[in-house]
Design a protein around this motif. Sequence first.
Motif, PDB file in Angstrom:
ATOM      1  N   LYS A 157     -11.466  39.396 -29.583  1.00  0.00           N
ATOM      2  CA  LYS A 157     -11.849  38.274 -30.229  1.00  0.00           C
ATOM      3  C   LYS A 157     -11.986  36.914 -29.239  1.00  0.00           C
ATOM      4  O   LYS A 157     -12.505  35.700 -29.521  1.00  0.00           O
ATOM      5  CB  LYS A 157     -11.191  37.738 -31.357  1.00  0.00           C
TER       6      LYS A 157
ATOM      7  N   ASP B  10      -9.634  35.180 -28.263  1.00  0.00           N
ATOM      8  CA  ASP B  10      -8.835  34.216 -28.734  1.00  0.00           C
ATOM      9  C   ASP B  10      -7.467  33.847 -27.860  1.00  0.00           C
ATOM     10  O   ASP B  10      -6.730  34.569 -27.803  1.00  0.00           O
ATOM     11  CB  ASP B  10      -8.194  34.619 -30.067  1.00  0.00           C
TER      12      ASP B  10
ATOM     13  N   ARG C 164      -8.250  36.774 -38.418  1.00  0.00           N
ATOM     14  CA  ARG C 164      -6.990  36.100 -37.447  1.00  0.00           C
ATOM     15  C   ARG C 164      -5.966  35.764 -38.117  1.00  0.00           C
ATOM     16  O   ARG C 164      -4.900  35.963 -37.559  1.00  0.00           O
ATOM     17  CB  ARG C 164      -8.074  34.832 -37.151  1.00  0.00           C
TER      18      ARG C 164
ATOM     19  N   ALA D 180      -6.787  40.059 -30.004  1.00  0.00           N
ATOM     20  CA  ALA D 180      -7.087  39.007 -29.129  1.00  0.00           C
ATOM     21  C   ALA D 180      -7.848  38.948 -28.120  1.00  0.00           C
ATOM     22  O   ALA D 180      -8.791  38.090 -27.904  1.00  0.00           O
ATOM     23  CB  ALA D 180      -5.507  38.212 -28.761  1.00  0.00           C
TER      24      ALA D 180
ATOM     25  N   ALA E 102      -6.596  27.689 -23.666  1.00  0.00           N
ATOM     26  CA  ALA E 102      -6.752  27.256 -25.184  1.00  0.00           C
ATOM     27  C   ALA E 102      -6.594  25.745 -25.460  1.00  0.00           C
ATOM     28  O   ALA E 102      -6.698  25.211 -26.452  1.00  0.00           O
ATOM     29  CB  ALA E 102      -5.843  27.946 -25.856  1.00  0.00           C
TER      30      ALA E 102
END
Length: 731
Positions: A66, A68, A30, A63, A106
């Motif tokens: 993952k 994210d 990351r 991203a 997020a």
Amino acid sequence: MQKLRFLLIILFSGFVYGNDIDTTHTTLSRKEILKLANEASEWLHESNFEKSFSASRIVLHYAFAKEDNFLIAKSYNTIGANYEQLSEYDKAISYYKKGLVYAMKAKNDTVKNWINNNLGNIYCFEKRDYKLGISYLDESLRFYKKNKDSTKIVLTKLNIAWAYFDIKLFEEGKPYLEFVNQNSEKFLTKPNWVILNVLNGMYYGYVQKHEQATASFLKAIALGIAEKNRTDLSITYQEYSNYLFKIGDYKKAYDYLIKYNKLSKEIQNDEKLKRAQRVGVNVELDEYKRKVESITAVNVLQNQSLKKSKIIVVLFIVVIGILLLQLYTLYKNYIFKKNANKELTLTNAELIVAKQKADEASRLKSQFVSTITHELRTPLYGVVGITNMLLEEHKELENSPHLNSLKFSARYLLSLINDVLQINKIEENRIVLEDMTFNISDEIEMIITSLSFIAKNHNNTIEVEIDPAIPELLIGDKLRFSQIVINLFSNALKFTHDGKVSFFATLIKIDGNQYFIEFKIKDTGIGIANEDLEKVFDKFTQVGRKDIDYQGTGLGLPIVKKLLELFDSTVSVKSELGKGTIFSFTIPFEYDPQKTNEIINNIEVDLTDSQFFKVLVVDDNNINRLVTQKTIEKRNYKCEVVGSGKDAIELLKNAQFDVILMDINMPEMNGFEASQIIRAMGITTPIIALTAFSKDEITEKALSVGMNDIIVKPYEAPILFKVINQLILKR
């Protein structure tokens, strides 16, 4: 007016990635992905769009893998900023809004406010939706005040002041500008001082403090040159030119306008923008790939469930039932066709006689329609003109559904009239294809914009795929090509509800400098029955009306077919009831860079915006005189009107004009007779015929009596002023 906004992206140094990195066999942590995301932002700041796009693609890949949400939002923001710098504003908005969704997931206020700021700038300065744009900027400002981020507060207030000044609301923008002036030394970087001085110059000009205004503009120019900031410098040239024009210094205003045009052209022709645009396509392909992978995963689950024995048994029973039903249907159809054939044999002779009568009636109808359409144009010009005047003079009526409906209906009626005249011209071989240079992507984008009203009303989405192998600039008759696409696209949108209409352009063959391109328009609408596929190309024919009344003359597809014959091409159609329709055709366009440059260099440029001319309007219709006079005076030209050819001749004995707009169909003395007498008097003033007749019907007569050009009513104001300016310049 193109503007450079303050794009909020975080810049860090880091390692450099190439354009095409294999993400299949590498794994990044990351920390490394975040570092690459920051590199993408830094490359954007350096205008290295190609590397910025490529790095953002890689970040998105990892991203999403993952899950994210922060990195996804950050990458979408960078991609949107790239597109904004490339003037692809709709794409930029699309990626900004995607990023906003993931920023909320997020729960990251920082990246959310980067995007809010960028959306505010693009809506204010590019889409001209100032109300929506300022709301985004205010949202960012609240966040920066809460976090006491003084630098961002100053930048955001500078943008808000700029937005208010853009729409001439100087008093609303004044508090923001005063705040920025008070804090500029401490929190504003040198490059941003250029815009600050431009805004100060605009405000001083507004309050008529001309010495301070001039000083501010000249300081902005000096800073722009010193900082080598071409974009801000071009904005400064334009705003200073506007100010000089306002105070009456026309020569100096013209000089700075020339500087603005030259600098803007240099910016637009930057080669790295072209290369970055091609790379940007890959980002969109990744989006489509993710959608396809998602659909594939669903299909895998469905296939696995079908392996269960119980479902297989049920499917087997259903298939047997369908087969039995089909056998029964075939038997019933056989009996029905047998009986129908007997009736058809008996009535065939009657149908032949009826068809002959129908052909004669159709000929008489076409002759009548061709005559009456000329008479419809004159009152229609008044309707369109008065409607536009009401919308311009009474801004409170801008959102009136009744007035907008009137304007739409008038333009729709004009479209019907033009369709009827167009089909007659094609059948009489009065249309010759012309060579013009054009970009297919630009043409399709303009067409989609013009048809967005239909798409919105029917709740349809639009998809466009253009083969990247197609050259950027081609040579051909872009007007006829656009007419073909508009007819097919509008049909697809009208006959589709809550669905999707797709446009595909694919390069299928190259023969010398001829590029054969296949075009497809696909919809998910009601479809066309097999027996009706050939009928749709017949004049005045529409199929599939049933319970829904689709507007139109039934001339769209016949016009498409005949225009394609001019290109030595044909149109094919595939359709299935309830599932949709596909129209396809192939056109060879020429690709010749040298010839393209010659065509572009021969285009006449209108540089007379700042000049003022005296215009005489001759028209016997009171409403049309009013509309034409208002149109001309809105340009700040001086205009005088008379109601007959005799009055015009008497006036010209003692008065001089730069141009004469002459109606043709007037009582006592028509426009041809009046023009002939004016030329006999030795008057060489350019005469433009304003007429409801088709241009090719009167061209020979108009030239013979000394007229210089012809404009068909109703017309668009820019076309009128372009013809006026060109004739005066030639004179």
